[in-house]
Scaffold this active site. Sequence first.
Site, PDB file in Angstrom:
ATOM      1  N   SER A 111       0.863  -1.188   0.000  1.00  0.00           N
ATOM      2  CA  SER A 111       0.000   0.000   0.000  1.00  0.00           C
ATOM      3  C   SER A 111       0.887   1.221   0.000  1.00  0.00           C
ATOM      4  O   SER A 111       2.097   1.133   0.198  1.00  0.00           O
ATOM      5  CB  SER A 111      -0.872   0.012   1.252  1.00  0.00           C
ATOM      6  N   LYS A 112       0.239   2.367  -0.176  1.00  0.00           N
ATOM      7  CA  LYS A 112       1.067   3.570  -0.243  1.00  0.00           C
ATOM      8  C   LYS A 112       1.787   3.812   1.077  1.00  0.00           C
ATOM      9  O   LYS A 112       2.898   4.278   1.114  1.00  0.00           O
ATOM     10  CB  LYS A 112       0.265   4.795  -0.654  1.00  0.00           C
ATOM     11  N   SER A 113       1.151   3.382   2.215  1.00  0.00           N
ATOM     12  CA  SER A 113       1.823   3.616   3.496  1.00  0.00           C
ATOM     13  C   SER A 113       3.114   2.803   3.580  1.00  0.00           C
ATOM     14  O   SER A 113       3.999   3.112   4.354  1.00  0.00           O
ATOM     15  CB  SER A 113       0.894   3.261   4.646  1.00  0.00           C
ATOM     16  N   GLY A 125       5.079   2.477   1.011  1.00  0.00           N
ATOM     17  CA  GLY A 125       5.987   2.988  -0.003  1.00  0.00           C
ATOM     18  C   GLY A 125       5.790   2.399  -1.392  1.00  0.00           C
ATOM     19  O   GLY A 125       6.691   2.490  -2.226  1.00  0.00           O
TER      20      GLY A 125
END
Length: 301
Positions: free
Chosen positions: A234-236, A238
């Site tokens: 996920s974007k969290s 990276g």
Amino acid sequence: MPSPPLPALPCGRFAPSPTGPLHPGSLVAALGSWLMARRAGGQWRVRIEDVDRAREVAGAARAQLAMLRACGLDWDGEVVRQSARDAHYQRALDRLLADGHAFVCHCSRSALAAVGGVHRGPCVATGPRPDPAIRLRVAPGTRIAFDDRLRGRIEQDLWADVGDFVLRRADGLWAYQLAVVVDDADQGVTEVVRGADLLDSTPRQILLQRLLGLPTPRHVHLPLLRDAAGRKLSKSLGAAALDPAEPLPALRAAWHALGQAPLPADALETWRAQALARFDPARIPTDDAPWCVAHWTRSPA
Ligand code: GLU
């Protein structure tokens, strides 16, 4: 009570939360859902799930829509935004309250933490709070089963696993579970195709559909992309945002994550046509897909 029938026209949807640009995991969900709907000659709708305004990132919805457009994942009708739909959620909530299925709950998080974090049965609050939440009452023995078209029969004991769940939060925000059920019904959605991280929300949504007299869509929960440590990509963590200037590599990787054999096309329009013609849902893996990660993660610095 039997559920009302689904609309005859198949209709899928993609419902991103605008918390950042589209990332590889969301593209798998978008592509899988688009392919299923379009192959069936159905519609495909897009909804921006921006009920939680504190989590919204400025410009994210625009970037997500730009990426869908760049990928040729075309949608029908207007993009729906949950932030404009308070009155619809309020109507559903009023009905659940009037029917005795929902109740006002003054329990604080800390009071609930002291009893294991789950609300079951009577409130544990010792007095009223200025901003109570509203929860759905889940009776003991409430088991909900459904047939995921990929994973087969799935059943959850909602009383044991979830308890009385929130419909409107103490801070006044609508809970995802209520908003998604109201929106899917209003948008005529018949096919819910989304990531397997939402598998354990589906029984709550089916219970709400039954209590509100709404049809239950068919479900497919797609594999998640995981990093080498098994964490959801996920974007969290990276995961690189996708670049609308380069849709084809992103689409190829999403196609691969859906278990499909490579396509020869090297231009977007031909790739899209080949994907529609050759998509085979039977090839979608049912385990999560760590083997796809190499296609997306940036090489370590
Ligand atoms: N808004 C959710 C997300 O971005 C998806 C909800 C759904 O597909 O039901 O993860």
